[in-house]
Design a protein around this motif. Structure first.
Motif, short mmCIF file in Angstrom:
data_model
loop_
_atom_site.label_atom_id
_atom_site.label_comp_id
_atom_site.label_asym_id
_atom_site.label_seq_id
_atom_site.Cartn_x
_atom_site.Cartn_y
_atom_site.Cartn_z
N CYS A 14 0.96 -1.30 -0.05
CA CYS A 14 -0.07 0.14 0.09
C CYS A 14 0.80 1.19 0.16
CB CYS A 14 -0.96 0.05 1.15
SG CYS A 14 -0.23 0.20 2.81
N LYS A 15 0.47 2.31 -0.62
CA LYS A 15 1.23 3.54 -0.86
C LYS A 15 1.50 4.14 0.71
CE LYS A 15 0.86 4.77 -5.32
NZ LYS A 15 0.43 5.74 -6.37
N GLN A 16 2.89 4.53 0.85
CA GLN A 16 2.80 5.01 2.27
C GLN A 16 2.18 6.15 2.88
OE1 GLN A 16 5.16 4.22 4.31
NE2 GLN A 16 6.83 2.78 3.00
N SER A 17 1.54 6.94 1.80
CA SER A 17 0.78 7.80 2.29
C SER A 17 -0.77 7.14 2.74
CB SER A 17 0.33 8.66 0.90
OG SER A 17 -0.24 7.99 -0.10
N LEU A 18 -0.99 6.01 2.51
CA LEU A 18 -2.39 5.46 2.73
C LEU A 18 -2.17 4.59 4.30
CD1 LEU A 18 -3.91 4.44 -0.64
CD2 LEU A 18 -4.07 6.38 0.66
N LYS A 19 -0.88 4.28 4.66
CA LYS A 19 -0.56 3.45 5.44
C LYS A 19 -1.17 3.62 6.92
CE LYS A 19 3.19 1.54 8.17
NZ LYS A 19 4.44 1.72 8.93
N LYS A 20 -1.49 4.64 7.26
CA LYS A 20 -2.45 5.27 8.61
C LYS A 20 -3.78 4.77 8.09
CE LYS A 20 0.76 8.83 9.95
NZ LYS A 20 0.84 10.37 10.42
N GLY A 21 -4.16 4.71 7.34
CA GLY A 21 -5.86 4.62 6.99
C GLY A 21 -6.09 3.10 6.87
N ILE A 22 -5.13 2.22 6.58
CA ILE A 22 -5.37 0.66 6.58
C ILE A 22 -4.58 -0.05 7.60
CG2 ILE A 22 -4.78 -1.07 4.80
CD1 ILE A 22 -4.38 0.81 2.79
N LYS A 23 -5.41 -0.95 8.07
CA LYS A 23 -5.24 -2.00 9.22
C LYS A 23 -5.31 -3.30 8.70
CE LYS A 23 -6.27 -2.82 13.91
NZ LYS A 23 -6.75 -2.18 15.16
N ILE A 24 -4.30 -3.94 8.99
CA ILE A 24 -4.07 -5.48 8.79
C ILE A 24 -4.78 -6.16 10.19
CG2 ILE A 24 -2.84 -7.49 8.35
CD1 ILE A 24 -2.39 -5.39 6.04
N LEU A 25 -5.92 -6.82 9.61
CA LEU A 25 -6.63 -7.49 11.00
C LEU A 25 -5.83 -8.68 11.19
CD1 LEU A 25 -10.28 -6.87 9.73
CD2 LEU A 25 -8.81 -5.43 11.22
N GLN A 26 -5.83 -9.19 12.69
CA GLN A 26 -5.30 -10.04 13.22
C GLN A 26 -5.71 -11.60 13.02
OE1 GLN A 26 -2.25 -9.91 14.76
NE2 GLN A 26 -2.36 -7.76 14.00
N ASN A 27 -6.94 -11.53 12.63
CA ASN A 27 -7.67 -12.65 12.14
C ASN A 27 -7.29 -13.30 10.68
OD1 ASN A 27 -9.18 -10.91 10.45
ND2 ASN A 27 -10.85 -11.76 11.14
N SER A 28 -5.91 -13.29 10.63
CA SER A 28 -5.30 -13.71 9.01
C SER A 28 -4.99 -14.96 9.29
CB SER A 28 -4.69 -12.69 8.42
OG SER A 28 -5.19 -11.39 8.30
N SER A 29 -4.44 -15.56 8.19
CA SER A 29 -3.81 -17.10 8.13
C SER A 29 -2.82 -17.12 7.00
CB SER A 29 -5.05 -18.12 8.04
OG SER A 29 -5.34 -18.44 6.57
N GLN A 30 -2.37 -18.38 6.76
CA GLN A 30 -1.35 -18.46 5.65
C GLN A 30 -1.91 -18.00 4.33
OE1 GLN A 30 1.90 -21.50 6.22
NE2 GLN A 30 0.06 -22.31 7.19
N ASP A 31 -3.31 -18.34 4.37
CA ASP A 31 -3.90 -18.10 2.90
C ASP A 31 -5.02 -16.90 2.80
OD1 ASP A 31 -2.81 -20.87 2.32
OD2 ASP A 31 -4.26 -21.82 3.39
N TYR A 32 -5.04 -16.25 3.89
CA TYR A 32 -6.02 -14.88 3.51
C TYR A 32 -5.33 -13.97 4.58
CZ TYR A 32 -8.68 -16.74 7.40
OH TYR A 32 -8.94 -17.37 8.86
N VAL A 33 -5.66 -12.77 4.28
CA VAL A 33 -5.32 -11.56 5.07
C VAL A 33 -6.63 -10.51 4.87
CG1 VAL A 33 -4.03 -10.53 3.53
CG2 VAL A 33 -3.74 -9.72 5.69
N TRP A 34 -7.04 -10.08 6.14
CA TRP A 34 -8.09 -9.13 5.89
C TRP A 34 -7.41 -7.63 6.13
CZ3 TRP A 34 -13.05 -9.51 5.04
CH2 TRP A 34 -13.76 -10.93 4.81
N LEU A 35 -7.96 -6.62 5.45
CA LEU A 35 -7.66 -5.35 5.43
C LEU A 35 -8.87 -4.48 5.66
CD1 LEU A 35 -5.63 -5.08 2.07
CD2 LEU A 35 -4.84 -5.35 4.32
N LYS A 36 -8.43 -3.42 6.68
CA LYS A 36 -9.51 -2.78 7.17
C LYS A 36 -9.27 -1.44 6.69
CE LYS A 36 -11.86 -0.56 11.35
NZ LYS A 36 -11.89 -0.67 12.86
N LEU A 37 -9.97 -0.65 5.72
CA LEU A 37 -9.87 0.69 5.12
C LEU A 37 -10.65 1.54 6.19
CD1 LEU A 37 -8.81 -0.99 2.90
CD2 LEU A 37 -9.59 0.74 1.51
N GLN A 38 -9.96 2.45 7.06
CA GLN A 38 -10.84 3.09 7.93
C GLN A 38 -11.65 4.32 7.45
OE1 GLN A 38 -8.39 3.10 11.89
NE2 GLN A 38 -6.74 2.54 10.40
N LYS A 39 -12.87 4.27 7.83
CA LYS A 39 -13.88 5.45 7.28
C LYS A 39 -13.51 6.83 7.43
CE LYS A 39 -16.78 4.97 11.39
NZ LYS A 39 -18.22 4.58 12.00
#
Length: 131
Positions: free
Chosen positions: A80-105
């Protein structure tokens, strides 16, 4: 008005190898730079490999290599672009086969948080699936 966010996802079938390092390929770099969030699947990266793309924050999910496997497999890299990093959270319920991203409103000026799931579905006949 909500700004446009360009998101791309694709299976790269190996990101870095002795024969081919896509992170140094000008065409690949150009495609990455046209997006704000890039999801790369089946990176086949090892845990000791660092993925660096100028101007991007990277998050890696490595798949543990099975003893019965001949090579690395799976793996997900989120750029993700550095300028967007503060608005994107990697959620902890991820695994080896999937990852959840939260784009903060609040950051993206959205009515609700936006959730993205980057998922890799291994081939049914792979060593990983047959275990």
């Amino acid at each position: 008005m909500v700004p446009a966010i360009r998101i791309s996802a694709w299976n790269v079938n190996g990101l870095i190898s002795k024969e081919n390092d896509k992170t140094k390929d000008p065409t690949f770099i150009n495609l990455i730079n046209q997006n704000d969030i890039v999801i790369l699947m089946e990176t086949k990266c090892q845990a000791n490999q660092t993925i660096y793309m100028p101007g991007f924050y990277s998050f890696h999910l490595y798949r543990r290599t099975l003893q019965t496997a001949k090579t690395e497999s799976g793996g997900i890299v989120i750029l993700c672009k550095q300028s967007l990093k503060k608005g994107i959270k990697i959620l902890q319920n991820s695994s080896q086969d999937y990852v959840w991203l939260k784009l903060q409103k609040k950051f993206f000026n959205l009515e609700k948080d936006l959730f993205l799931c980057a998922a890799y579905d291994p081939p049914p006949q792979s060593t990983y699936s047959l275990r």
